[in-house]
Design a protein around this motif. Structure first.
Motif, PDB file in Angstrom:
ATOM      1  N   LEU A 101      -0.876   3.636  -6.019  1.00 19.08           N
ATOM      2  CA  LEU A 101      -1.449   3.006  -7.206  1.00 19.08           C
ATOM      3  C   LEU A 101      -2.904   2.608  -6.968  1.00 19.08           C
ATOM      4  O   LEU A 101      -3.591   2.191  -7.887  1.00 19.08           O
ATOM      5  CB  LEU A 101      -0.649   1.757  -7.606  1.00 19.08           C
ATOM      6  N   GLY A 102      -3.341   2.701  -5.713  1.00 20.83           N
ATOM      7  CA  GLY A 102      -4.706   2.334  -5.373  1.00 20.83           C
ATOM      8  C   GLY A 102      -4.862   0.873  -4.991  1.00 20.83           C
ATOM      9  O   GLY A 102      -5.978   0.359  -4.931  1.00 20.83           O
ATOM     10  N   TRP A 103      -3.735   0.190  -4.733  1.00 17.82           N
ATOM     11  CA  TRP A 103      -3.792  -1.228  -4.408  1.00 17.82           C
ATOM     12  C   TRP A 103      -4.219  -1.417  -2.960  1.00 17.82           C
ATOM     13  O   TRP A 103      -3.756  -0.725  -2.055  1.00 17.82           O
ATOM     14  CB  TRP A 103      -2.444  -1.877  -4.677  1.00 17.82           C
ATOM     15  N   GLU A 104      -5.080  -2.401  -2.738  1.00 16.42           N
ATOM     16  CA  GLU A 104      -5.638  -2.685  -1.427  1.00 16.42           C
ATOM     17  C   GLU A 104      -4.753  -3.663  -0.651  1.00 16.42           C
ATOM     18  O   GLU A 104      -4.377  -4.709  -1.165  1.00 16.42           O
ATOM     19  CB  GLU A 104      -7.028  -3.290  -1.609  1.00 16.42           C
ATOM     20  N   GLU A 105      -4.452  -3.293   0.591  1.00 20.62           N
ATOM     21  CA  GLU A 105      -3.693  -4.199   1.456  1.00 20.62           C
ATOM     22  C   GLU A 105      -4.646  -5.179   2.129  1.00 20.62           C
ATOM     23  O   GLU A 105      -5.811  -4.883   2.344  1.00 20.62           O
ATOM     24  CB  GLU A 105      -2.941  -3.413   2.535  1.00 20.62           C
ATOM     25  N   THR A 106      -4.102  -6.331   2.496  1.00 19.52           N
ATOM     26  CA  THR A 106      -4.885  -7.320   3.229  1.00 19.52           C
ATOM     27  C   THR A 106      -4.831  -7.006   4.716  1.00 19.52           C
ATOM     28  O   THR A 106      -4.012  -6.208   5.168  1.00 19.52           O
ATOM     29  CB  THR A 106      -4.337  -8.744   3.003  1.00 19.52           C
ATOM     30  N   SER A 107      -5.658  -7.680   5.471  1.00 20.92           N
ATOM     31  CA  SER A 107      -5.700  -7.464   6.922  1.00 20.92           C
ATOM     32  C   SER A 107      -4.473  -8.027   7.631  1.00 20.92           C
ATOM     33  O   SER A 107      -4.254  -7.712   8.802  1.00 20.92           O
ATOM     34  CB  SER A 107      -6.973  -8.086   7.506  1.00 20.92           C
ATOM     35  N   ILE A 108      -3.671  -8.847   6.951  1.00 18.01           N
ATOM     36  CA  ILE A 108      -2.477  -9.392   7.614  1.00 18.01           C
ATOM     37  C   ILE A 108      -1.278  -8.451   7.528  1.00 18.01           C
ATOM     38  O   ILE A 108      -0.249  -8.720   8.114  1.00 18.01           O
ATOM     39  CB  ILE A 108      -2.095 -10.783   7.074  1.00 18.01           C
ATOM     40  N   SER A 109      -1.419  -7.325   6.824  1.00 13.49           N
ATOM     41  CA  SER A 109      -0.341  -6.339   6.800  1.00 13.49           C
ATOM     42  C   SER A 109      -0.117  -5.796   8.207  1.00 13.49           C
ATOM     43  O   SER A 109      -1.029  -5.771   9.027  1.00 13.49           O
ATOM     44  CB  SER A 109      -0.690  -5.184   5.863  1.00 13.49           C
ATOM     45  N   SER A 110       1.109  -5.375   8.457  1.00 16.60           N
ATOM     46  CA  SER A 110       1.453  -4.785   9.749  1.00 16.60           C
ATOM     47  C   SER A 110       2.445  -3.652   9.501  1.00 16.60           C
ATOM     48  O   SER A 110       2.763  -3.331   8.357  1.00 16.60           O
ATOM     49  CB  SER A 110       2.078  -5.848  10.659  1.00 16.60           C
ATOM     50  N   ASP A 111       2.976  -3.082  10.564  1.00 13.53           N
ATOM     51  CA  ASP A 111       3.982  -2.028  10.413  1.00 13.53           C
ATOM     52  C   ASP A 111       5.250  -2.561   9.747  1.00 13.53           C
ATOM     53  O   ASP A 111       5.993  -1.800   9.135  1.00 13.53           O
ATOM     54  CB  ASP A 111       4.349  -1.436  11.775  1.00 13.53           C
ATOM     55  N   ASN A 112       5.505  -3.863   9.869  1.00 13.88           N
ATOM     56  CA  ASN A 112       6.749  -4.444   9.371  1.00 13.88           C
ATOM     57  C   ASN A 112       6.577  -5.311   8.132  1.00 13.88           C
ATOM     58  O   ASN A 112       7.533  -5.948   7.693  1.00 13.88           O
ATOM     59  CB  ASN A 112       7.386  -5.289  10.473  1.00 13.88           C
ATOM     60  N   TYR A 113       5.377  -5.347   7.556  1.00 10.20           N
ATOM     61  CA  TYR A 113       5.098  -6.267   6.465  1.00 10.20           C
ATOM     62  C   TYR A 113       3.861  -5.768   5.737  1.00 10.20           C
ATOM     63  O   TYR A 113       2.857  -5.450   6.371  1.00 10.20           O
ATOM     64  CB  TYR A 113       4.849  -7.653   7.066  1.00 10.20           C
ATOM     65  N   ALA A 114       3.910  -5.678   4.421  1.00  8.94           N
ATOM     66  CA  ALA A 114       2.747  -5.244   3.654  1.00  8.94           C
ATOM     67  C   ALA A 114       2.367  -6.347   2.674  1.00  8.94           C
ATOM     68  O   ALA A 114       3.235  -6.920   2.016  1.00  8.94           O
ATOM     69  CB  ALA A 114       3.052  -3.958   2.901  1.00  8.94           C
ATOM     70  N   VAL A 115       1.082  -6.622   2.570  1.00  5.06           N
ATOM     71  CA  VAL A 115       0.587  -7.622   1.630  1.00  5.06           C
ATOM     72  C   VAL A 115      -0.557  -6.990   0.844  1.00  5.06           C
ATOM     73  O   VAL A 115      -1.521  -6.498   1.430  1.00  5.06           O
ATOM     74  CB  VAL A 115       0.095  -8.898   2.347  1.00  5.06           C
ATOM     75  N   PHE A 116      -0.425  -7.013  -0.487  1.00  4.76           N
ATOM     76  CA  PHE A 116      -1.416  -6.422  -1.370  1.00  4.76           C
ATOM     77  C   PHE A 116      -2.133  -7.512  -2.151  1.00  4.76           C
ATOM     78  O   PHE A 116      -1.509  -8.470  -2.608  1.00  4.76           O
ATOM     79  CB  PHE A 116      -0.745  -5.455  -2.353  1.00  4.76           C
ATOM     80  N   LYS A 117      -3.439  -7.329  -2.317  1.00  3.29           N
ATOM     81  CA  LYS A 117      -4.235  -8.246  -3.119  1.00  3.29           C
ATOM     82  C   LYS A 117      -3.988  -7.951  -4.595  1.00  3.29           C
ATOM     83  O   LYS A 117      -3.909  -6.798  -4.996  1.00  3.29           O
ATOM     84  CB  LYS A 117      -5.724  -8.058  -2.837  1.00  3.29           C
ATOM     85  N   THR A 118      -3.863  -8.987  -5.400  1.00  7.35           N
ATOM     86  CA  THR A 118      -3.866  -8.844  -6.854  1.00  7.35           C
ATOM     87  C   THR A 118      -4.844  -9.877  -7.392  1.00  7.35           C
ATOM     88  O   THR A 118      -5.371 -10.689  -6.635  1.00  7.35           O
ATOM     89  CB  THR A 118      -2.462  -9.056  -7.476  1.00  7.35           C
ATOM     90  N   ALA A 119      -5.034  -9.892  -8.691  1.00  3.32           N
ATOM     91  CA  ALA A 119      -5.992 -10.832  -9.277  1.00  3.32           C
ATOM     92  C   ALA A 119      -5.550 -12.275  -9.118  1.00  3.32           C
ATOM     93  O   ALA A 119      -6.378 -13.165  -9.002  1.00  3.32           O
ATOM     94  CB  ALA A 119      -6.203 -10.521 -10.757  1.00  3.32           C
ATOM     95  N   GLY A 120      -4.243 -12.524  -9.123  1.00  2.00           N
ATOM     96  CA  GLY A 120      -3.792 -13.908  -9.101  1.00  2.00           C
ATOM     97  C   GLY A 120      -3.035 -14.322  -7.860  1.00  2.00           C
ATOM     98  O   GLY A 120      -3.316 -15.355  -7.267  1.00  2.00           O
ATOM     99  N   VAL A 121      -2.067 -13.541  -7.463  1.00  2.00           N
ATOM    100  CA  VAL A 121      -1.221 -13.879  -6.321  1.00  2.00           C
ATOM    101  C   VAL A 121      -1.232 -12.712  -5.348  1.00  2.00           C
ATOM    102  O   VAL A 121      -1.675 -11.619  -5.683  1.00  2.00           O
ATOM    103  CB  VAL A 121       0.242 -14.187  -6.750  1.00  2.00           C
ATOM    104  N   LEU A 122      -0.723 -12.940  -4.163  1.00  2.00           N
ATOM    105  CA  LEU A 122      -0.528 -11.849  -3.221  1.00  2.00           C
ATOM    106  C   LEU A 122       0.880 -11.287  -3.428  1.00  2.00           C
ATOM    107  O   LEU A 122       1.823 -12.044  -3.673  1.00  2.00           O
ATOM    108  CB  LEU A 122      -0.680 -12.333  -1.786  1.00  2.00           C
ATOM    109  N   LEU A 123       1.010  -9.977  -3.349  1.00  2.00           N
ATOM    110  CA  LEU A 123       2.309  -9.318  -3.432  1.00  2.00           C
ATOM    111  C   LEU A 123       2.661  -8.831  -2.044  1.00  2.00           C
ATOM    112  O   LEU A 123       1.908  -8.065  -1.437  1.00  2.00           O
ATOM    113  CB  LEU A 123       2.263  -8.136  -4.399  1.00  2.00           C
ATOM    114  N   SER A 124       3.791  -9.288  -1.527  1.00  2.02           N
ATOM    115  CA  SER A 124       4.192  -8.859  -0.196  1.00  2.02           C
ATOM    116  C   SER A 124       5.472  -8.043  -0.263  1.00  2.02           C
ATOM    117  O   SER A 124       6.308  -8.222  -1.157  1.00  2.02           O
ATOM    118  CB  SER A 124       4.373 -10.057   0.739  1.00  2.02           C
ATOM    119  N   LEU A 125       5.603  -7.124   0.682  1.00  2.00           N
ATOM    120  CA  LEU A 125       6.798  -6.315   0.870  1.00  2.00           C
ATOM    121  C   LEU A 125       7.320  -6.623   2.260  1.00  2.00           C
ATOM    122  O   LEU A 125       6.569  -6.559   3.234  1.00  2.00           O
ATOM    123  CB  LEU A 125       6.471  -4.823   0.750  1.00  2.00           C
TER     124      LEU A 125
END
Length: 143
Positions: A26-50
């Motif tokens: 989708l073109g969403w940018e991950e934050t630097s705290i993402s790792s192999d076991n955790y993904a965090v994407f920036k959004t306009a309001g909140v962070l979305l984590s997987l």
């Protein structure tokens, strides 16, 4: 007093690499705290984590009782600036592998909306609301 804010949304992922790949498409940018076991994407309001669902359930001390194809009773929303953006964003999501569950259409409340499922059946709405107000970062502050 409990702060009136939503800071982070976490989706318990059954297959983290597949889900991460979808949001990357989708073109969403991950934050630097993402790792192999955790993904965090920036959004306009909140962070979305997987986060792997087994680990999330263990962390919350709850039992997983549903399949990845079950409706979880929660939807997420991407609000856009113009009615036509609902259609174009929905098409981009389809091209990235999202399953459109409701095609774009005018809503009874005066807006325009569509719904899609990500690869693990998390349901998202793409919506234009004529009375929505966004801040300078694109976060919706009222509607």
């Amino acid at each position: 007093m409990v702060p009136q804010r939503v800071s982070l949304l976490t989706i318990g992922a059954y297959d983290l690499p597949v889900l991460r790949s979808f949001y990357q498409k989708l073109g969403w940018e991950e934050t630097s705290i993402s790792s192999d076991n955790y993904a965090v994407f920036k959004t306009a309001g909140v962070l979305l984590s997987l986060f792997p669902i087994e680990e999330l359930a263990m962390d919350a001390n709850i039992e997983i009782t549903h399949s990845p194809n079950a409706f979880r009773g929660v939807t997420f929303a991407i609000n856009v600036d113009e009615p036509g953006h609902v259609d174009s964003v929905t098409e981009e999501i389809r091209q990235a592998g999202g399953r459109v569950v409701r095609e774009p259409s005018d809503a009874f409340w005066g807006g325009r909306t569509a719904y899609f499922a990500d690869p693990e059946n998390n349901i998202w709405e793409v919506a234009w609301n004529p009375s929505a107000v966004f801040d300078e970062r694109g976060a919706m502050i009222s509607f």
